[in-house]
Design a protein around this motif. Structure first.
Motif, PDB file in Angstrom:
ATOM      1  N   GLU A 241       0.867  -1.181   0.000  1.00 54.90           N
ATOM      2  CA  GLU A 241       0.000   0.000   0.000  1.00 54.90           C
ATOM      3  C   GLU A 241       0.899   1.224   0.000  1.00 54.90           C
ATOM      4  OE1 GLU A 241      -2.625   1.996   3.372  1.00 54.90           O
ATOM      5  OE2 GLU A 241      -3.403   0.045   2.753  1.00 54.90           O
ATOM      6  N   ARG A 242       0.924   1.942  -1.139  1.00 53.96           N
ATOM      7  CA  ARG A 242       1.785   3.116  -1.295  1.00 53.96           C
ATOM      8  C   ARG A 242       0.957   4.378  -1.079  1.00 53.96           C
ATOM      9  NH1 ARG A 242       2.256  -0.392  -5.329  1.00 53.96           N
ATOM     10  NH2 ARG A 242       4.228  -1.510  -5.574  1.00 53.96           N
ATOM     11  N   THR A 243       1.370   5.221  -0.144  1.00 59.75           N
ATOM     12  CA  THR A 243       0.674   6.485   0.086  1.00 59.75           C
ATOM     13  C   THR A 243       1.682   7.624   0.188  1.00 59.75           C
ATOM     14  OG1 THR A 243       0.658   6.145   2.484  1.00 59.75           O
ATOM     15  CG2 THR A 243      -1.303   5.452   1.281  1.00 59.75           C
TER      16      THR A 243
ATOM     17  N   LYS B  32       1.886  11.798   1.585  1.00 59.52           N
ATOM     18  CA  LYS B  32       1.226  12.849   2.357  1.00 59.52           C
ATOM     19  C   LYS B  32       1.891  14.178   2.028  1.00 59.52           C
ATOM     20  CE  LYS B  32       0.163  14.468   6.952  1.00 59.52           C
ATOM     21  NZ  LYS B  32       0.559  14.491   8.335  1.00 59.52           N
TER      22      LYS B  32
ATOM     23  N   ARG C 217      -3.580  13.215   1.739  1.00 56.69           N
ATOM     24  CA  ARG C 217      -2.987  11.874   1.730  1.00 56.69           C
ATOM     25  C   ARG C 217      -3.674  11.104   0.608  1.00 56.69           C
ATOM     26  NH1 ARG C 217      -2.666  10.158   6.924  1.00 56.69           N
ATOM     27  NH2 ARG C 217      -0.424  10.024   6.928  1.00 56.69           N
ATOM     28  N   PHE C 218      -2.871  10.493  -0.257  1.00 55.13           N
ATOM     29  CA  PHE C 218      -3.427   9.779  -1.400  1.00 55.13           C
ATOM     30  C   PHE C 218      -2.540   8.596  -1.753  1.00 55.13           C
ATOM     31  CE2 PHE C 218      -0.552  12.974  -2.860  1.00 55.13           C
ATOM     32  CZ  PHE C 218       0.144  12.385  -3.904  1.00 55.13           C
ATOM     33  N   SER C 219      -3.118   7.656  -2.482  1.00 59.77           N
ATOM     34  CA  SER C 219      -2.388   6.467  -2.930  1.00 59.77           C
ATOM     35  C   SER C 219      -1.715   6.762  -4.258  1.00 59.77           C
ATOM     36  CB  SER C 219      -3.341   5.293  -3.108  1.00 59.77           C
ATOM     37  OG  SER C 219      -3.912   4.948  -1.882  1.00 59.77           O
TER      38      SER C 219
ATOM     39  N   LYS D 230       3.006  -1.409   4.256  1.00 64.55           N
ATOM     40  CA  LYS D 230       2.657   0.004   4.103  1.00 64.55           C
ATOM     41  C   LYS D 230       3.923   0.790   3.765  1.00 64.55           C
ATOM     42  CE  LYS D 230      -1.298  -0.212   7.158  1.00 64.55           C
ATOM     43  NZ  LYS D 230      -2.373  -0.041   6.243  1.00 64.55           N
TER      44      LYS D 230
ATOM     45  N   GLU E  74       4.731   4.565   3.177  1.00 64.31           N
ATOM     46  CA  GLU E  74       4.235   5.941   3.228  1.00 64.31           C
ATOM     47  C   GLU E  74       5.381   6.928   3.064  1.00 64.31           C
ATOM     48  OE1 GLU E  74       1.923   8.946   6.245  1.00 64.31           O
ATOM     49  OE2 GLU E  74       1.299   6.851   6.156  1.00 64.31           O
TER      50      GLU E  74
END
Length: 137
Positions: free
Chosen positions: A24-26, A28, A51-53, A101, A103
């Motif tokens: 899961e790539r996010t 910010k 914050r978005f993918s 994750k 981020e």
């Protein structure tokens, strides 16, 4: 060899593949002051803090707009972590159970208040524009 012993490795492999994980790539993006409209690669992603993918690693162009402030443009490079290089990416995205994750946080973008233009400079620009249009006709 019993049928169970022959099918056990196959069942284990199928379970690992079907129960595989994902990444899961996010990203910010925050601004000071907050509440600015954030655009990434010419697509609006929301108001700051946003914050978005995202799907791919690489370069991103970021544009931030807020009424009463100068528009800010910046560039951010997202480098892939070790588990996104071959052959580790295959294992991370298909065989590891759970979600990894990933981020990334862009350094806070400082927005500068709009300054009021000097009257003399504004009148000078208006006169130059008028002269350019008159002489083109």
């Amino acid at each position: 060899m019993t049928p169970f012993r022959r099918s056990a490795p196959l069942a284990l492999t199928a379970t690992l593949v079907l129960a595989g994980g994902c990444v899961e790539r996010t990203m910010k993006i925050d601004t000071s002051p907050q509440g600015a409209r954030v655009f990434v690669n010419d697509e609006e992603v929301g108001l700051s803090p946003a914050r978005f993918s995202f799907t791919w690693y690489g370069d991103y162009d970021i544009l931030v707009r807020k009424e009463g402030y100068e528009t800010a443009r910046t560039h951010y490079r997202v480098n892939p972590p070790w588990h996104q290089f071959p052959p580790f990416d295959l294992i991370a995205e298909t065989m590891l159970p759970g979600t990894i994750k990933d981020e990334h946080t862009v350094p806070t973008i400082e927005l500068l208040p709009l300054g009021k233009p000097e009257v003399h400079a504004l009148v000078q620009r208006a006169a130059e524009t008028r002269d350019q249009t008159l002489y083109k006709q």
